[in-house]
Scaffold this active site. Structure first.
Site, PDB file in Angstrom:
ATOM      1  N   GLU A  44     -19.455  42.109  -5.886  1.00 38.17           N
ATOM      2  CA  GLU A  44     -20.163  42.663  -7.036  1.00 38.17           C
ATOM      3  C   GLU A  44     -21.450  43.353  -6.576  1.00 38.17           C
ATOM      4  OE1 GLU A  44     -21.749  41.085 -11.397  1.00 38.17           O
ATOM      5  OE2 GLU A  44     -21.863  39.742  -9.669  1.00 38.17           O
ATOM      6  N   LYS A 116     -17.160  45.107 -16.300  1.00 33.50           N
ATOM      7  CA  LYS A 116     -17.353  43.671 -16.496  1.00 33.50           C
ATOM      8  C   LYS A 116     -17.477  43.335 -17.978  1.00 33.50           C
ATOM      9  CE  LYS A 116     -20.452  39.981 -14.828  1.00 33.50           C
ATOM     10  NZ  LYS A 116     -21.677  39.759 -14.014  1.00 33.50           N
ATOM     11  N   CYS A 157     -17.298  38.492 -11.240  1.00 37.29           N
ATOM     12  CA  CYS A 157     -18.291  37.416 -11.234  1.00 37.29           C
ATOM     13  C   CYS A 157     -18.225  36.492 -12.451  1.00 37.29           C
ATOM     14  CB  CYS A 157     -19.690  38.016 -11.053  1.00 37.29           C
ATOM     15  SG  CYS A 157     -20.907  36.832 -10.416  1.00 37.29           S
TER      16      CYS A 157
END
Length: 278
Positions: A44, A116, A157
């Site tokens: 990330e 994300k 993440c």
């Protein structure tokens, strides 16, 4: 394709400028190719880790103009390498950033893009609160991408804490799920491995999680320990807490074997929750 997938994990300590991270990425891509990798996976915010809002705003542009993504496409084509360059912040349509991931083919073409979904808004005891949503807009769509080795799911993440995303991608055919990350040290120490192993076990899927590691230019510290976890929950690779590169061979057919033995995807059933009165 039945041959094993040779994945190189690049564990990085990303800097606060694109140029420094492009140089690190190019080095990792060259080393991955020399090691015989088919695909390179990065963490990330591989392209830019910059918590200073003004400094970040001065560098972040739309995905189509992003210098890190452009350099990754060039490196993939140069080395005939599949490249999942983790993620990098790009400018979204509403003026906020998107935490943006791509999958790049060995000809440099963009094969898939993912933003994300779950933003890291947390308050860990003893730490300053983190509010990712102050600067970032959430994505809205999960992504499963077809590759020569099989379907792969894309996450980033904090998505790791939302098992419904992993289940949906597995049910859509993903036998490997990517989790590029930049975990904090407290949450990494407590939760990183157990969450990754749980996502692998409950979905019978390979989990490939390239991570940020060490102390960064902007003062942040990240946990490292990039992991590859088998569909049976076995940790195949743990890169520790230093930047580097490691090659892992993955047979996606192991996902099929795990799902035959414990068919939780097909056994999944809809249900409702009743709240019993006191």
């Amino acid at each position: 394709m039945t041959t094993p997938l040779r994945i190189a994990l690049g564990q990085m300590t990303s800097a606060g400028t694109h140029d420094a991270n492009v140089a690190a990425m190019r080095d990792l891509a060259a080393r991955a190719k020399a090691a015989g990798a088919d695909m390179l996976c990065l963490p990330e915010v591989a392209g830019l880790m910059q918590r200073d809002g003004e400094k970040a705003r001065a560098q972040v542009v739309e995905a189509a103009r992003d210098p890190f993504i452009a350099a990754c496409r060039e490196a993939a084509a140069e080395h005939a390498l599949w490249l999942q360059p983790g993620s990098t912040p790009v400018l979204g349509p509403d003026g906020r950033f998107l935490n943006h991931a791509t999958m790049i083919g060995p000809d440099g073409a963009l094969v898939a893009e993912y933003d994300k979904i779950h933003l890291f808004d947390v308050a860990i005891e003893g730490e300053k609160p983190i509010g990712e949503s102050r600067r970032f807009a959430p994505g809205e769509r999960g992504v499963v991408v077809d590759t020569p080795w099989g379907a792969m799911g894309m996450t980033i993440c904090y998505d790791l804490r939302f098992p419904q995303l992993f289940r949906a991608e597995a049910q859509a055919g993903a036998r490997l799920i990517l989790v590029p990350s930049a975990f904090t040290v407290p949450t990494g120490r407590a939760h990183w491995e157990v969450l990754l192993r749980a996502r692998a076990i409950e979905n019978g899927a390979w989990i490939v999680a390239a991570a940020q590691a060490g102390t960064h230019e902007d003062g942040r510290e990240t946990w490292g320990h990039s992991l590859v976890v088998s569909p049976w929950g076995r940790v195949v690779c743990d890169m520790g807490d230093a930047a580097g590169l490691e090659l892992v061979e993955i047979d996606l057919a192991e996902a099929d074997k795990a799902r035959e033995q414990i068919p939780s995807l097909s056994n999944d059933r809809p249900f409702t929750i009743d709240r019993a009165p006191r």
